[in-house]
Design an enzyme around this catalytic site. Structure first.
Site, PDB file in Angstrom:
ATOM      1  NE  ARG A  55      40.231   4.390 -14.344  1.00  0.00           N
ATOM      2  CZ  ARG A  55      40.373   5.188 -13.020  1.00  0.00           C
ATOM      3  NH1 ARG A  55      40.791   4.371 -12.006  1.00  0.00           N
ATOM      4  NH2 ARG A  55      39.621   6.207 -12.668  1.00  0.00           N
ATOM      5  CE  LYS A 154      35.763   6.126 -12.602  1.00  0.00           C
ATOM      6  NZ  LYS A 154      35.601   6.011 -11.471  1.00  0.00           N
ATOM      7  CD  GLU A 187      36.877  -0.945  -5.514  1.00  0.00           C
ATOM      8  OE1 GLU A 187      37.694  -0.166  -5.636  1.00  0.00           O
ATOM      9  OE2 GLU A 187      36.189  -1.742  -6.211  1.00  0.00           O
TER      10      GLU A 187
HETATM   11  N1  PMP Z   1      37.221   2.210  -6.419  1.00  0.00           N
HETATM   12  C1  PMP Z   1      36.004   2.590  -7.055  1.00  0.00           C
HETATM   13  C2  PMP Z   1      34.840   1.636  -7.097  1.00  0.00           C
HETATM   14  C3  PMP Z   1      35.782   3.765  -7.511  1.00  0.00           C
HETATM   15  O1  PMP Z   1      34.828   4.224  -8.274  1.00  0.00           O
HETATM   16  C4  PMP Z   1      36.897   4.722  -7.460  1.00  0.00           C
HETATM   17  C5  PMP Z   1      36.741   6.024  -8.173  1.00  0.00           C
HETATM   18  N2  PMP Z   1      35.890   7.095  -7.774  1.00  0.00           N
HETATM   19  C6  PMP Z   1      38.243   4.512  -6.989  1.00  0.00           C
HETATM   20  C7  PMP Z   1      38.263   3.216  -6.408  1.00  0.00           C
HETATM   21  C8  PMP Z   1      39.326   5.295  -6.948  1.00  0.00           C
HETATM   22  O2  PMP Z   1      39.894   5.402  -8.261  1.00  0.00           O
HETATM   23  P1  PMP Z   1      40.669   6.773  -8.638  1.00  0.00           P
HETATM   24  O3  PMP Z   1      41.878   6.886  -8.009  1.00  0.00           O
HETATM   25  O4  PMP Z   1      41.006   6.419 -10.271  1.00  0.00           O
HETATM   26  O5  PMP Z   1      39.529   7.673  -8.715  1.00  0.00           O
END
Ligand code: PMP
Length: 295
Positions: A55, A154, A187
């Protein structure tokens, strides 16, 4: 605060955090021009390391940041940062910035991307919150859509999420639901979201405008393997308010129940049966799988 003696990686060197310096003209600092990963280590293993590195590379490619390191080299750095700090369990932050440049925006004036990595311990939600669940609010701040800054990137520019987080904090909540521009649930500020109704699990599809969370992917896989019906499907706040259960997922939070949304009690007001089952499956899975920190 992090311990200044923590050994970190910066541009080819391992050194104490207190001595690791990034120049003021780094475009990660000046413009949020960079990408990052948040990774967990459990039990001497790094969970989903390859997926996080993939990623990271994808996000860098989207921003046309040419990483100076291969996937194998990045994995080694993450492992070494843990090993050098004697960590078996912890949280790792891997960052790539556009690098140093002039005061203009132009990325072409930044010849060398900068990479650093910090491995430390993590402060978690207190254990009782996994029973009681957490309250969330819906932020007024909408999630970026893919025509602005794709939430799949990200990036170091988290202001969209930070504005929503400020709203949550003022409302006495630690997380906020973020809606997409058209009003469907996207989200949370740092977590993906799931709801359960009549035994069926739903989570918004990524194209709505959400990060493709690695915890989300893991939970989808674990839930389906366990025999749950799970759909990636759009839903609105109406569906959250009327859900039997709601939970959010992220590397830091793992899988935590949401028992109040905008002052409406969700389900019976405590962590639901399916949420607790998914959390148990997740916690077992993360402790048994991953890339060894030490050879
Ligand atoms: N959404 C956002 C905006 C995030 O920054 C994150 C990570 N903290 C997540 C979802 C969850 O992603 P992950 O499971 O890869 O940590």
């Amino acid at each position: 605060m992090l311990d200044p003696n923590l050994i970190v990686y910066l541009d080819g060197e391992y050194l104490p955090l207190g001595e690791a310096k990034v120049p003021l003209n780094d475009h990660g600092l000046l413009y949020g021009d960079g990408v990052f990963e948040g990774i967990r280590a459990y039990n001497g293993r790094i969970f989903k390391l390859d997926e996080h590195i993939r990623r990271f590379q994808d996000c860098a490619r989207a921003l046309m940041i040419e990483l100076p390191l291969t996937a194998a080299e990045l994995c080694k750095i993450v492992r070494e940062c843990c090993a050098k700090n004697d960590l078996n369990d912890g949280y790792i932050r891997l960052v790539a910035t556009r690098g140093s440049g002039d005061l203009g925006l132009s990325p072409t004036k930044c010849p060398e991307p900068r990479v650093f990595c910090i491995a430390a311990t993590i402060s978690l939600y207190p254990p009782e919150m996994y029973e009681t669940g957490i309250p969330v609010i819906t932020a007024q701040t909408r999630r970026n859509n893919a025509t602005i800054v794709d939430p799949q990137i990200k990036s170091l520019n988290y202001l969209n999420n930070i504005l929503a987080k400020i709203e949550a904090n003022f409302a006495g909540a630690q997380e906020a639901i973020m809606l997409a521009q058209n009003g469907v649930v996207a989200e949370c500020t740092a977590d993906n979201i799931f709801i359960v109704r009549d035994g069926i699990i739903y989570t918004p599809p990524i194209y709505i405008g959400a990060l493709d969370g690695i915890t989300r992917q893991t939970v989808i896989q674990l839930a389906r393997t366990e025999g749950y019906e799970l759909h990636e499907k759009e839903f609105t706040l109406f569906n959250v308010y009327n859900a039997d259960e709601c939970f959010i997922t992220g590397t830091g939070a793992e899988c935590i129940a949401v028992t109040k949304a905008d002052n409406r009690t969700i389900g019976n007001g405590t962590a639901g049966t399916i949420t607790k089952k998914i959390l148990a499956l997740y916690q077992k899975h993360v402790r048994e799988n991953g890339t060894n920190i030490r050879d």
